[in-house]
Scaffold this motif. Structure first.
Motif, PDB file in Angstrom:
ATOM      1  N   GLY A  58      -7.959  -0.748 -11.507  1.00 12.18           N
ATOM      2  CA  GLY A  58      -6.891  -0.603 -10.933  1.00 12.18           C
ATOM      3  C   GLY A  58      -6.718   0.450  -9.723  1.00 12.18           C
ATOM      4  N   ALA A  59      -8.021   0.850  -9.245  1.00 12.63           N
ATOM      5  CA  ALA A  59      -8.071   1.809  -8.363  1.00 12.63           C
ATOM      6  C   ALA A  59      -8.067   1.546  -6.770  1.00 12.63           C
ATOM      7  N   ILE A  60      -7.424   2.020  -6.068  1.00 15.05           N
ATOM      8  CA  ILE A  60      -7.375   1.736  -4.396  1.00 15.05           C
ATOM      9  C   ILE A  60      -7.469   2.921  -3.766  1.00 15.05           C
ATOM     10  N   ALA A  61      -8.394   3.130  -2.629  1.00 17.21           N
ATOM     11  CA  ALA A  61      -8.465   4.182  -1.838  1.00 17.21           C
ATOM     12  C   ALA A  61      -8.500   3.696  -0.409  1.00 17.21           C
ATOM     13  N   TYR A  62      -8.327   4.723   0.549  1.00 20.02           N
ATOM     14  CA  TYR A  62      -8.635   4.609   1.864  1.00 20.02           C
ATOM     15  C   TYR A  62      -9.825   5.183   2.442  1.00 20.02           C
ATOM     16  N   VAL A  63     -10.528   4.447   3.208  1.00 23.34           N
ATOM     17  CA  VAL A  63     -11.917   5.072   3.460  1.00 23.34           C
ATOM     18  C   VAL A  63     -12.175   4.633   4.780  1.00 23.34           C
ATOM     19  N   ARG A  87       6.026   4.362  -5.721  1.00 25.50           N
ATOM     20  CA  ARG A  87       7.313   3.460  -5.989  1.00 25.50           C
ATOM     21  C   ARG A  87       7.070   2.395  -6.839  1.00 25.50           C
ATOM     22  N   ASN A  88       5.649   1.963  -6.688  1.00 25.23           N
ATOM     23  CA  ASN A  88       4.860   0.816  -7.619  1.00 25.23           C
ATOM     24  C   ASN A  88       3.996   1.387  -8.418  1.00 25.23           C
ATOM     25  N   ARG A  89       4.111   1.103  -9.550  1.00 28.07           N
ATOM     26  CA  ARG A  89       2.755   1.668 -10.521  1.00 28.07           C
ATOM     27  C   ARG A  89       1.975   0.666 -11.051  1.00 28.07           C
ATOM     28  N   LYS A  90       2.329  -0.571 -10.529  1.00 28.71           N
ATOM     29  CA  LYS A  90       1.330  -1.771 -10.858  1.00 28.71           C
ATOM     30  C   LYS A  90       0.931  -2.356  -9.422  1.00 28.71           C
ATOM     31  N   LEU A  91      -0.203  -2.973  -9.694  1.00 30.73           N
ATOM     32  CA  LEU A  91      -0.690  -3.744  -8.295  1.00 30.73           C
ATOM     33  C   LEU A  91      -0.097  -5.156  -8.731  1.00 30.73           C
ATOM     34  N   ALA A  92      -0.094  -5.923  -7.819  1.00 35.91           N
ATOM     35  CA  ALA A  92       0.472  -7.439  -7.625  1.00 35.91           C
ATOM     36  C   ALA A  92      -0.234  -7.934  -9.063  1.00 35.91           C
ATOM     37  N   SER A  93      -1.597  -7.849  -9.359  1.00 34.28           N
ATOM     38  CA  SER A  93      -2.228  -8.634 -10.343  1.00 34.28           C
ATOM     39  C   SER A  93      -1.524  -7.949 -11.744  1.00 34.28           C
ATOM     40  N   GLY A  94      -0.789  -7.132 -11.738  1.00 32.14           N
ATOM     41  CA  GLY A  94      -0.229  -6.658 -13.063  1.00 32.14           C
ATOM     42  C   GLY A  94      -1.119  -5.228 -13.752  1.00 32.14           C
ATOM     43  N   ALA A 115      -1.948   0.566 -11.203  1.00 36.16           N
ATOM     44  CA  ALA A 115      -2.182   1.182  -9.723  1.00 36.16           C
ATOM     45  C   ALA A 115      -2.932   2.640 -10.039  1.00 36.16           C
ATOM     46  N   GLN A 116      -3.936   2.943  -9.551  1.00 35.15           N
ATOM     47  CA  GLN A 116      -4.453   4.239  -9.559  1.00 35.15           C
ATOM     48  C   GLN A 116      -4.844   4.586  -7.888  1.00 35.15           C
ATOM     49  N   PRO A 117      -4.006   5.067  -7.173  1.00 34.69           N
ATOM     50  CA  PRO A 117      -4.343   5.479  -5.843  1.00 34.69           C
ATOM     51  C   PRO A 117      -5.241   6.888  -5.962  1.00 34.69           C
ATOM     52  N   VAL A 121       0.806  -1.195   0.060  1.00 34.40           N
ATOM     53  CA  VAL A 121       0.075  -0.077   0.002  1.00 34.40           C
ATOM     54  C   VAL A 121       0.911   1.295  -0.082  1.00 34.40           C
ATOM     55  N   ILE A 122       1.758   1.319   0.906  1.00 33.02           N
ATOM     56  CA  ILE A 122       2.553   2.295   0.983  1.00 33.02           C
ATOM     57  C   ILE A 122       3.353   2.533  -0.273  1.00 33.02           C
ATOM     58  N   ASN A 123       4.003   1.716  -0.850  1.00 31.17           N
ATOM     59  CA  ASN A 123       4.804   1.848  -2.300  1.00 31.17           C
ATOM     60  C   ASN A 123       3.753   2.080  -3.292  1.00 31.17           C
ATOM     61  N   VAL A 124       2.310   1.627  -3.398  1.00 31.02           N
ATOM     62  CA  VAL A 124       1.638   2.354  -4.424  1.00 31.02           C
ATOM     63  C   VAL A 124       1.439   3.841  -4.072  1.00 31.02           C
ATOM     64  N   TYR A 125       1.153   4.053  -2.731  1.00 25.85           N
ATOM     65  CA  TYR A 125       0.790   5.547  -2.590  1.00 25.85           C
ATOM     66  C   TYR A 125       1.941   6.519  -2.567  1.00 25.85           C
TER      67      TYR A 125
END
Length: 148
Positions: free
Chosen positions: A125-130, A54-61, A64-66, A47-51
């Motif tokens: 590919g979107a993730i969010a904290y809620v 550092r990582n532009r992709k999720l583990a699924s490939g 990532a769109q934080p 999560v930290i690396n995406v936000y």
């Protein structure tokens, strides 16, 4: 009399600081993803690396769109404090440096939890904290700080 006033001011300041730190340590959020993202769980580091770009992709490939909440006094400040132990001013400086050097862009900003949930439910590919109390069936929890 002056010493008494100073002591009172100091006590008020310490009480406020303690309250402020208690708010910062709140783990009332979860990280959510689209049910079709191909990921079931993310580690704190993922999560930290995406936000932090550092990582532009999720583990699924999938790309990532934080998504960041714009409310800097509550959820956003809490998220970055819990996840990377940084204040919002430090996060802003971090992204300013990366943007200036052409190495990345900060997460997409949205104005509400509902908007974040809507985007996550419609973008693979979107993730969010809620706030954990506000999630619904359109999304799935992939990181829970209370279970990590």
């Amino acid at each position: 009399m002056c010493a008494a006033k100073f002591t009172m001011i100091l006590l008020v300041f310490l009480a406020f600081a303690s309250y402020s730190n208690a708010l910062k340590a709140s783990n009332d959020f979860v990280v959510i993803a689209n049910p079709h993202s191909g990921i079931d769980r993310m580690s704190k580091d993922e999560v930290i690396n995406v936000y932090m770009g550092r990582n532009r992709k999720l583990a699924s490939g999938i790309n990532a769109q934080p998504i960041d909440l714009e409310n800097p006094l509550t959820e956003k400040a809490n998220f970055y404090n819990v996840m990377v132990s940084k204040e919002l001013s430090e996060i802003s400086s971090y992204w300013a440096r990366l943007m200036f050097s052409g190495q990345g862009s900060p997460p997409k900003q949205v104005s509400s939890t509902e908007q974040a949930i809507e985007l996550v439910s419609s973008i693979k590919g979107a993730i969010a904290y809620v706030d954990r109390k506000k999630i619904d069936r359109r999304v799935k929890i992939v990181f829970d700080p209370l279970k990590s």
